[in-house]
Scaffold this active site. Sequence first.
Site, PDB file in Angstrom:
ATOM      1  N   HIS A  74      21.987 -23.806 -26.700  1.00 48.80           N
ATOM      2  CA  HIS A  74      23.238 -23.180 -27.142  1.00 48.80           C
ATOM      3  C   HIS A  74      23.138 -21.672 -26.931  1.00 48.80           C
ATOM      4  CE1 HIS A  74      27.096 -23.149 -29.092  1.00 48.80           C
ATOM      5  NE2 HIS A  74      26.690 -22.262 -29.987  1.00 48.80           N
ATOM      6  N   CYS A  81      29.540 -24.102 -24.398  1.00 48.07           N
ATOM      7  CA  CYS A  81      28.982 -22.825 -24.870  1.00 48.07           C
ATOM      8  C   CYS A  81      28.614 -21.886 -23.728  1.00 48.07           C
ATOM      9  CB  CYS A  81      27.786 -23.070 -25.782  1.00 48.07           C
ATOM     10  SG  CYS A  81      26.343 -23.815 -24.982  1.00 48.07           S
ATOM     11  N   HIS A 111      31.223 -17.803 -29.967  1.00 48.51           N
ATOM     12  CA  HIS A 111      30.692 -18.874 -29.119  1.00 48.51           C
ATOM     13  C   HIS A 111      31.635 -20.061 -29.107  1.00 48.51           C
ATOM     14  CE1 HIS A 111      28.931 -21.257 -32.685  1.00 48.51           C
ATOM     15  NE2 HIS A 111      29.515 -20.206 -33.216  1.00 48.51           N
TER      16      HIS A 111
END
Length: 372
Positions: A331, A271, A343
């Site tokens: 994240h 990520c 993402h």
Amino acid sequence: MKVPKIRVKLLATSVVMFMMLLTSFASGQANEATIIANQGILRRTANFEGDVVETLALGTQVLLQEKSGDWYRVQLTNGITEGWMYKDLIAVNGEKGSSLKKGITTASTLNVRGTPSLQGSVVTQLSSGSEVTILSQEEEWYQVQLSQGPKGFVHSDFIEVVPNFPQAQVLENNSKVRTTANLQAETIVTLNKADIIFIKGYQDGWYNVVTKDFIEGWISNEVVELQVNVVRPVNRSGTRSNGLSNIKTVAEKYIGTPYRYATAGPNSFDCSGFVFYILNTYYKDYLNERGIDLPRSSRDQANVGASVNKSQLQTGDLVFFNNGTTSTINHVGIYIGNNQFIHASSGRSMGVIISSLDEANYKRRYAKATRL
């Protein structure tokens, strides 16, 4: 009848002192202030696109030279370095709050009218979470001043009156507001994650805060996140005037690229690796102009840039998430408008995907957003 000379002298002295207070900025007599952001960005001009002069640490003392709209021209105590800083990044030392009140809009779209009536012409519109300065009240209407724009009237049913200090959010449940800046001090009130507070000052790792109920105390800065609130009329363009406005088109080229832990492209990403790759590959000049050295991990990326409210997100903002049980960031994605972000996901749809912030998983885990 003659006025005694001593009274004339005292009167003249009082007038001079009063005029000095009114003209302290203009005369160069500066007030002191404290940086209350983890990264207090000092810019060359009074706008978010201004070149970065220096990034100041939390707790740094500065001198206020003048004010222009929502920006202060500040000077470091070394008397050399100076620049412009946004109002929500500083607390004026000793300030008790303006006699003017601050209001937060609660309607998704709020009409600002030219007169205090539903029949008044609409001057502009504000989105939810926008800040206004309340100048006066006429029955159920507030006369307000927009930070960027004209005066107008809004209905009081859609305005929440709050302390007139920079806004912040509590990051953890069971966070204590204490009587003094000390872990052994008596607890005044206990706050929970996502509660809103207002920062009045800073001292040695503690924020002096005021709650929405106007309760004042001290709370550890480790459980508080400053929120930069920029008033944005709905009927103005929400797109950036800077170089991140096309980031959606750029990032979408990588949809479907596989997820792989600890990789940063271009054939696979985790990520933070995806965010790192996109910004450093396509927007390196943009980062350099602002003096930004983007870290590799999502946890460190969350500490770069200015925090923004979820209701104020713009294309190119970074959105961060925790694991749902603690406040630790794990994240990150890039906001692309319409409540969506792109993402590199490690979930069932492994790889680069577009998701909605309204999805239950991400809504529950949403932690913060920053603007570079």
